[in-house]
Scaffold this active site. Structure first.
Site, short mmCIF file in Angstrom:
data_model
loop_
_atom_site.label_atom_id
_atom_site.label_comp_id
_atom_site.label_asym_id
_atom_site.label_seq_id
_atom_site.Cartn_x
_atom_site.Cartn_y
_atom_site.Cartn_z
N LYS A 87 83.81 -68.05 56.29
CA LYS A 87 83.39 -68.69 57.32
C LYS A 87 84.74 -69.48 57.84
O LYS A 87 84.33 -69.53 59.21
CB LYS A 87 82.55 -70.05 56.89
CG LYS A 87 81.18 -69.64 56.29
CD LYS A 87 80.14 -69.89 57.12
CE LYS A 87 78.62 -69.72 56.70
NZ LYS A 87 78.50 -69.26 55.55
N SER B 171 81.52 -62.96 49.30
CA SER B 171 81.69 -63.60 50.55
C SER B 171 82.36 -65.12 50.17
O SER B 171 82.78 -65.64 51.26
CB SER B 171 80.29 -63.89 51.21
OG SER B 171 79.30 -64.31 50.27
C1 LIG Z 1 77.35 -68.57 54.88
C2 LIG Z 1 77.60 -67.84 53.70
C3 LIG Z 1 76.74 -66.80 53.64
C4 LIG Z 1 75.75 -66.05 54.70
O1 LIG Z 1 76.14 -66.09 55.88
P1 LIG Z 1 75.31 -66.26 57.27
O2 LIG Z 1 76.05 -65.88 58.73
O3 LIG Z 1 74.75 -67.52 57.15
O4 LIG Z 1 74.29 -65.15 57.15
C5 LIG Z 1 77.03 -65.92 52.62
N1 LIG Z 1 77.89 -66.37 51.50
C6 LIG Z 1 78.86 -67.37 51.52
C7 LIG Z 1 79.63 -67.61 50.59
C8 LIG Z 1 78.39 -68.10 52.72
O5 LIG Z 1 79.19 -69.29 52.69
#
Ligand SMILES: *Cc1c(COP(=O)(O)O)cnc(C)c1O
Length: 337
Positions: free
Chosen positions: A52, A310
């Site tokens: 993010k 992510s």
């Molecule tokens: C926010 C997030 C997502 C998903 O992202 P979006 O843009 O909301 O679809 C996936 N994994 C993690 C760890 C996140 O913080």
């Protein structure tokens, strides 16, 4: 609606260079086999523990001096708030982060330590969002939303650039999907560079708002439920501006995963790849771990698969409980009595 363009993703890359980590793309032998090569894009190595940061830094870099003076605000299940707080501190901007009471304490504390002003409001992301609207109207703060914003999408899209540059042969991307900022950015960058690439979205079955919206042909609300993938809570917004259209156009298919699969994947990534990954970050690997899922996708899965891992921001007591198999595993609404 006009989709975001590749040029915006390249601009984002210049804006975030030096502030955001160019993350490693590592081979995952435990998920690969004779036919399939799998690599993991480790967004877990970002300073705030999740991707993010890319969108947040890009969005702040694009504000005018006057907007920066007003301060920024967002509602966040944790990782976006943490990223915005970190980026704001770097750029000397005051950040206010609104969260629901469902957000785990470790995430709240991490944001507090970054110097942001914390507001806990309500029991859902949507309720926290109401407070944001108030602060924008009454105190003229500038809202930087977690996903539905061109600069956020372009920032997350830089992951797609990095993967394709490092591994041009990649044929499939597996991307965690909630509000869709990540998938929108990554898919638009990847498909602009390599139109034939497949993008598969993965969400927890519990509270999959984007999937429900795609099925309905328009943004709809779903009940927010506890899930191991707690970073994925919240809807896509009934007045969604960008991500619904992007995901609808660019995603090839989506898969909804059960909690038990997410738990298994966290355990697998820890034991076999020595990675600490939060539930949301483990979704992509979860898809490959279940033989029935793999065979259901069959040829559509491709042979060179990049998974975006992510984030890693999980409370370590919960994490060890998941790894030990003692954590509560929720069942999907259809199964719940
Ligand atoms: C926010 C997030 C997502 C998903 O992202 P979006 O843009 O909301 O679809 C996936 N994994 C993690 C760890 C996140 O913080």
């Amino acid at each position: 609606m006009k989709l975001i363009e590749l040029a915006q993703v390249y601009r984002a890359r210049r804006a975030i260079a030096g502030r955001v980590t160019r993350t490693p793309l590592i081979p995952a032998l435990s998920l690969s086999d004779a036919r399939t090569e799998v690599r993991l894009k480790l967004e877990t190595t970002q300073p705030t523990g999740a991707f993010k940061l890319r969108g947040a830094v890009n969005a702040l870099a694009n504000l005018t001096a006057e907007q920066r003076d007003r301060g920024v605000v967002c509602a966040s299940t944790g990782n976006h708030g943490r990223a915005l707080a970190w980026a704001a501190r770097q750029l000397g901007v005051q950040a206010t982060i609104c969260m629901s009471a469902l957000v785990p304490d470790n995430k709240v504390e991490a944001i507090r330590r970054l110097g942001a002003d914390i507001r806990i409001h309500g029991n859902s992301q949507d309720e926290a969002q109401k407070l944001v609207a108030e602060l924008v109207t009454l105190q003229e703060m500038v809202e930087i939303p977690p996903f539905d914003h061109a600069d956020i999408i372009a920032g997350q899209g830089t992951i797609g650039l990095e993967i394709l540059e490092e591994w041009p042969e990649v044929d499939t991307l597996i991307v965690g999907l909630s509000g869709g900022g990540l998938l929108s950015g990554v898919a638009l960058a990847a498909k602009a560079i390599k139109p034939g690439i497949r993008v598969i979205g993965v969400s927890p079955a519990r509270g999959a708002a984007m999937a429900a919206s795609l099925d309905s042909g328009q943004p709809v609300e779903v009940e927010e439920l506890a899930t191991l993938a707690d970073s994925l809570g919240g809807g896509i917004g009934l007045h969604n501006r960008f991500t619904f259209a992007h995901v609808r156009k660019l995603m090839d298919e989506y898969v909804l995963l059960e909690e038990i699969e997410i738990a298994r994947s966290m355990r697998h990534l820890y034991r076999e790849e020595q990675l600490v990954v939060e539930g949301a970050g483990a979704l992509g690997a979860a898809l490959l771990l279940e033989p029935a899922r793999r065979s259901a996708l069959a040829e559509r899965l491709g042979q060179r698969i990049a998974i975006i891992v992510s984030g890693r921001n999980v409370d370590m007591d919960s994490f060890t409980a998941v790894v030990d198999g003692t954590h509560k595993v929720w069942t999907t609404p259809s199964v719940d009595k």
